[in-house]
Design a protein around this motif. Structure first.
Motif, PDB file in Angstrom:
ATOM      1  N   PHE A 139       0.842  -1.187   0.000  1.00  0.00           N
ATOM      2  CA  PHE A 139       0.000   0.000   0.000  1.00  0.00           C
ATOM      3  C   PHE A 139       0.881   1.241   0.000  1.00  0.00           C
ATOM      4  CE2 PHE A 139      -2.341  -3.318   2.158  1.00  0.00           C
ATOM      5  CZ  PHE A 139      -3.625  -3.202   1.642  1.00  0.00           C
ATOM      6  N   PRO A 140       0.338   2.389  -0.434  1.00  0.00           N
ATOM      7  CA  PRO A 140       1.076   3.633  -0.204  1.00  0.00           C
ATOM      8  C   PRO A 140       1.320   3.798   1.295  1.00  0.00           C
ATOM      9  CG  PRO A 140      -0.786   4.003  -1.685  1.00  0.00           C
ATOM     10  CD  PRO A 140      -0.925   2.606  -1.140  1.00  0.00           C
ATOM     11  N   ARG A 141       2.411   4.379   1.658  1.00  0.00           N
ATOM     12  CA  ARG A 141       2.815   4.460   3.061  1.00  0.00           C
ATOM     13  C   ARG A 141       1.724   5.014   3.970  1.00  0.00           C
ATOM     14  NH1 ARG A 141       6.733   4.507   6.760  1.00  0.00           N
ATOM     15  NH2 ARG A 141       6.920   6.247   8.189  1.00  0.00           N
ATOM     16  N   GLN A 142       1.084   6.088   3.600  1.00  0.00           N
ATOM     17  CA  GLN A 142       0.118   6.751   4.471  1.00  0.00           C
ATOM     18  C   GLN A 142      -1.299   6.204   4.340  1.00  0.00           C
ATOM     19  OE1 GLN A 142       1.008   8.708   6.901  1.00  0.00           O
ATOM     20  NE2 GLN A 142       3.139   8.641   6.252  1.00  0.00           N
ATOM     21  N   CYS A 143      -1.494   5.200   3.519  1.00  0.00           N
ATOM     22  CA  CYS A 143      -2.826   4.641   3.269  1.00  0.00           C
ATOM     23  C   CYS A 143      -3.368   3.915   4.499  1.00  0.00           C
ATOM     24  CB  CYS A 143      -2.761   3.669   2.099  1.00  0.00           C
ATOM     25  SG  CYS A 143      -4.336   2.885   1.693  1.00  0.00           S
ATOM     26  N   PRO A 144      -4.536   4.341   5.000  1.00  0.00           N
ATOM     27  CA  PRO A 144      -5.149   3.602   6.104  1.00  0.00           C
ATOM     28  C   PRO A 144      -5.709   2.283   5.597  1.00  0.00           C
ATOM     29  CG  PRO A 144      -6.593   5.366   5.396  1.00  0.00           C
ATOM     30  CD  PRO A 144      -5.331   5.495   4.593  1.00  0.00           C
ATOM     31  N   ARG A 145      -5.539   1.230   6.390  1.00  0.00           N
ATOM     32  CA  ARG A 145      -6.040  -0.076   5.973  1.00  0.00           C
ATOM     33  C   ARG A 145      -6.348  -0.950   7.175  1.00  0.00           C
ATOM     34  NH1 ARG A 145      -0.614   1.464   4.870  1.00  0.00           N
ATOM     35  NH2 ARG A 145       0.908  -0.134   5.266  1.00  0.00           N
ATOM     36  N   VAL A 146      -7.306  -1.833   6.946  1.00  0.00           N
ATOM     37  CA  VAL A 146      -7.671  -2.837   7.936  1.00  0.00           C
ATOM     38  C   VAL A 146      -7.318  -4.182   7.331  1.00  0.00           C
ATOM     39  CG1 VAL A 146      -9.560  -3.933   9.199  1.00  0.00           C
ATOM     40  CG2 VAL A 146      -9.503  -1.432   8.947  1.00  0.00           C
ATOM     41  N   ARG A 200      -7.654 -14.230   4.019  1.00  0.00           N
ATOM     42  CA  ARG A 200      -6.991 -12.950   4.276  1.00  0.00           C
ATOM     43  C   ARG A 200      -7.750 -11.862   3.528  1.00  0.00           C
ATOM     44  NH1 ARG A 200      -1.762 -11.758   6.295  1.00  0.00           N
ATOM     45  NH2 ARG A 200      -1.223  -9.626   5.835  1.00  0.00           N
ATOM     46  N   VAL A 201      -8.114 -10.797   4.245  1.00  0.00           N
ATOM     47  CA  VAL A 201      -8.866  -9.682   3.680  1.00  0.00           C
ATOM     48  C   VAL A 201      -8.161  -8.389   4.045  1.00  0.00           C
ATOM     49  CG1 VAL A 201     -11.070  -8.447   3.672  1.00  0.00           C
ATOM     50  CG2 VAL A 201     -11.049 -10.936   3.919  1.00  0.00           C
ATOM     51  N   HIS A 202      -7.993  -7.513   3.056  1.00  0.00           N
ATOM     52  CA  HIS A 202      -7.483  -6.164   3.286  1.00  0.00           C
ATOM     53  C   HIS A 202      -8.567  -5.197   2.853  1.00  0.00           C
ATOM     54  CE1 HIS A 202      -2.994  -7.495   2.790  1.00  0.00           C
ATOM     55  NE2 HIS A 202      -3.563  -7.978   3.879  1.00  0.00           N
ATOM     56  N   ALA A 203      -8.763  -4.126   3.609  1.00  0.00           N
ATOM     57  CA  ALA A 203      -9.765  -3.126   3.257  1.00  0.00           C
ATOM     58  C   ALA A 203      -9.139  -1.738   3.256  1.00  0.00           C
ATOM     59  CB  ALA A 203     -10.928  -3.177   4.242  1.00  0.00           C
ATOM     60  N   VAL A 204      -9.523  -0.969   2.240  1.00  0.00           N
ATOM     61  CA  VAL A 204      -9.100   0.428   2.104  1.00  0.00           C
ATOM     62  C   VAL A 204     -10.329   1.268   1.764  1.00  0.00           C
ATOM     63  CG1 VAL A 204      -6.762  -0.152   1.341  1.00  0.00           C
ATOM     64  CG2 VAL A 204      -8.546   0.221  -0.358  1.00  0.00           C
ATOM     65  N   GLU A 205     -10.163   2.566   1.808  1.00  0.00           N
ATOM     66  CA  GLU A 205     -11.254   3.465   1.448  1.00  0.00           C
ATOM     67  C   GLU A 205     -11.140   3.879  -0.022  1.00  0.00           C
ATOM     68  OE1 GLU A 205     -12.172   5.504   5.746  1.00  0.00           O
ATOM     69  OE2 GLU A 205     -10.573   6.402   4.526  1.00  0.00           O
ATOM     70  N   GLY A 226      -4.734  -2.848  12.177  1.00  0.00           N
ATOM     71  CA  GLY A 226      -5.126  -1.590  11.552  1.00  0.00           C
ATOM     72  C   GLY A 226      -3.882  -0.740  11.410  1.00  0.00           C
ATOM     73  N   ILE A 227      -3.607  -0.293  10.197  1.00  0.00           N
ATOM     74  CA  ILE A 227      -2.401   0.481   9.924  1.00  0.00           C
ATOM     75  C   ILE A 227      -2.807   1.850   9.397  1.00  0.00           C
ATOM     76  CG2 ILE A 227      -0.281   0.612   8.545  1.00  0.00           C
ATOM     77  CD1 ILE A 227      -0.210  -2.456   8.567  1.00  0.00           C
ATOM     78  N   ARG A 228      -2.204   2.883   9.950  1.00  0.00           N
ATOM     79  CA  ARG A 228      -2.439   4.283   9.559  1.00  0.00           C
ATOM     80  C   ARG A 228      -3.913   4.675   9.676  1.00  0.00           C
ATOM     81  NH1 ARG A 228       2.713   5.454   9.976  1.00  0.00           N
ATOM     82  NH2 ARG A 228       4.022   4.822   8.252  1.00  0.00           N
ATOM     83  N   LEU A 229      -4.609   4.105  10.632  1.00  0.00           N
ATOM     84  CA  LEU A 229      -6.033   4.410  10.783  1.00  0.00           C
ATOM     85  C   LEU A 229      -6.283   5.875  11.113  1.00  0.00           C
ATOM     86  CD1 LEU A 229      -7.380   1.199  12.546  1.00  0.00           C
ATOM     87  CD2 LEU A 229      -7.553   1.863  10.132  1.00  0.00           C
TER      88      LEU A 229
END
Length: 169
Positions: A48-55, A65-70, A157-160
């Motif tokens: 992902f882009p560094r600042q991208c929030p993801r679950v 395995r599931v990844h979610a972005v906005e 959760g990363i960069r939430l």
């Protein structure tokens, strides 16, 4: 994009780094200066882009395995130039072997030099597809986060802090 056996990876949007020096991350919740990297199992967390929030959610016993972005991050995911640096795993140790953050990364406490130049990661959507990772695109991450945290799956959760605000109600 995963490390070979005996290696770990550091993902960056900067392809010019020749030496990594331990530092206290601006977002650190723990004391200490580190160089951060990940093993093969956790590499997809950083496609992902560094600042991208993801679950991120996964079944420790199976392939789910599931990844979610906005939606607001889709264009950046298509256009980001993401790179991976390979390191010998020897100077790295697991971070957070117990409690919060356990097993999500490895750290070095001494300067490390990559095994070679930065490698372009490529198409982030293709990486997810090839790895069998379901990529969900949501208007807002918080309802999904709340469901994942309440359920049986392992999660991160990363960069939430960069996610859209929680919906009212």
């Amino acid at each position: 994009m995963r490390p070979e056996p005996g290696q770990v990876l550091h993902f960056s949007e900067d392809p010019t780094i020749t030496r990594f020096v331990p530092h206290l991350a601006a977002t650190a919740r723990q004391p200490g200066e580190y160089v951060w990297a990940v093993d093969a199992a956790r590499s997809p967390d950083y496609w992902f882009p560094r600042q991208c929030p993801r679950v991120l959610a996964w079944d420790a016993a199976g392939p789910t395995r599931v990844h979610a972005v906005e939606y607001g991050w889709l264009d950046r995911m298509r256009t980001v130039e993401l790179y991976a640096y390979r390191f010998d795993a020897a100077p790295f140790r697991p971070f957070g072997e117990s409690g919060a953050g356990a097993g999500f990364a490895v750290v070095a406490t001494e300067p490390v030099v990559p095994l070679g130049p930065a490698e372009r990661v490529g198409d982030l959507f293709a990486l997810h597809e090839e790895a069998g990772v379901e990529l969900r695109v949501l208007a807002n991450l918080w309802p999904f986060w709340d469901d994942v945290v309440a359920g049986p799956l392992e999660h991160s959760g990363i960069r939430l802090r960069n996610a859209r605000p929680r919906p009212a109600g």
